[in-house]
Design a protein around this motif. Structure first.
Motif, PDB file in Angstrom:
ATOM      1  N   ILE A  18      29.003  76.300  53.978  1.00  0.00           N
ATOM      2  CA  ILE A  18      29.349  76.765  55.330  1.00  0.00           C
ATOM      3  C   ILE A  18      30.294  75.783  56.010  1.00  0.00           C
ATOM      4  O   ILE A  18      31.265  76.181  56.663  1.00  0.00           O
ATOM      5  N   LEU A  19      30.026  74.477  55.875  1.00  0.00           N
ATOM      6  CA  LEU A  19      30.881  73.484  56.528  1.00  0.00           C
ATOM      7  C   LEU A  19      32.285  73.455  55.935  1.00  0.00           C
ATOM      8  O   LEU A  19      33.267  73.294  56.671  1.00  0.00           O
ATOM      9  N   THR A  20      32.412  73.614  54.633  1.00  0.00           N
ATOM     10  CA  THR A  20      33.753  73.603  54.039  1.00  0.00           C
ATOM     11  C   THR A  20      34.523  74.872  54.384  1.00  0.00           C
ATOM     12  O   THR A  20      35.729  74.827  54.580  1.00  0.00           O
ATOM     13  N   LYS A  21      33.856  75.999  54.474  1.00  0.00           N
ATOM     14  CA  LYS A  21      34.536  77.249  54.817  1.00  0.00           C
ATOM     15  C   LYS A  21      34.878  77.342  56.300  1.00  0.00           C
ATOM     16  O   LYS A  21      35.806  78.034  56.688  1.00  0.00           O
ATOM     17  N   SER A  22      34.140  76.639  57.146  1.00  0.00           N
ATOM     18  CA  SER A  22      34.395  76.713  58.587  1.00  0.00           C
ATOM     19  C   SER A  22      35.446  75.701  59.034  1.00  0.00           C
ATOM     20  O   SER A  22      35.753  75.626  60.220  1.00  0.00           O
ATOM     21  N   GLY A  23      35.980  74.924  58.123  1.00  0.00           N
ATOM     22  CA  GLY A  23      37.033  73.978  58.480  1.00  0.00           C
ATOM     23  C   GLY A  23      36.507  72.623  58.890  1.00  0.00           C
ATOM     24  O   GLY A  23      37.230  71.844  59.494  1.00  0.00           O
TER      25      GLY A  23
END
Length: 65
Positions: A18-23
Motif C-alpha cells: 500500500i505504501l509503495t503504491k500510494s507514493g
C-alpha cells in the motif's frame, strides 16, 4: 503461534504494498551516512557580532538628557 507469524508477515507485506503504491517515500537500503548533504545550514551561517555595551548604553543616556 505460527498463525501470528503468518499474520504479521501478511500484514507487513500488505503495508509495504500500500505504501509503495500510494507514493510513499520507502527506502529499504538502510542507514545513510552522507556527510555532505542533508544538514541544516543554519549552523554554518555567519554570526553577527554582538552589540557592544557602549552602543547599547548610548540611547539610554541620550534619552535621560
Amino acid at each position: 503461534m505460527w498463525k501470528l507469524v503468518v499474520g504479521f508477515i501478511a500484514f507487513a507485506a500488505l503495508a509495504l504494498f500500500i505504501l509503495t503504491k500510494s507514493g510513499g517515500n520507502i527506502d529499504l537500503t538502510g542507514e545513510k551516512h552522507d556527510v555532505a548533504g542533508g544538514h541544516d545550514t543554519a549552523a554554518s551561517a555567519p554570526v553577527e557580532p554582538a552589540a557592544s555595551a557602549a552602543s547599547v548604553a548610548a540611547p539610554a543616556s541620550a534619552a535621560s538628557q
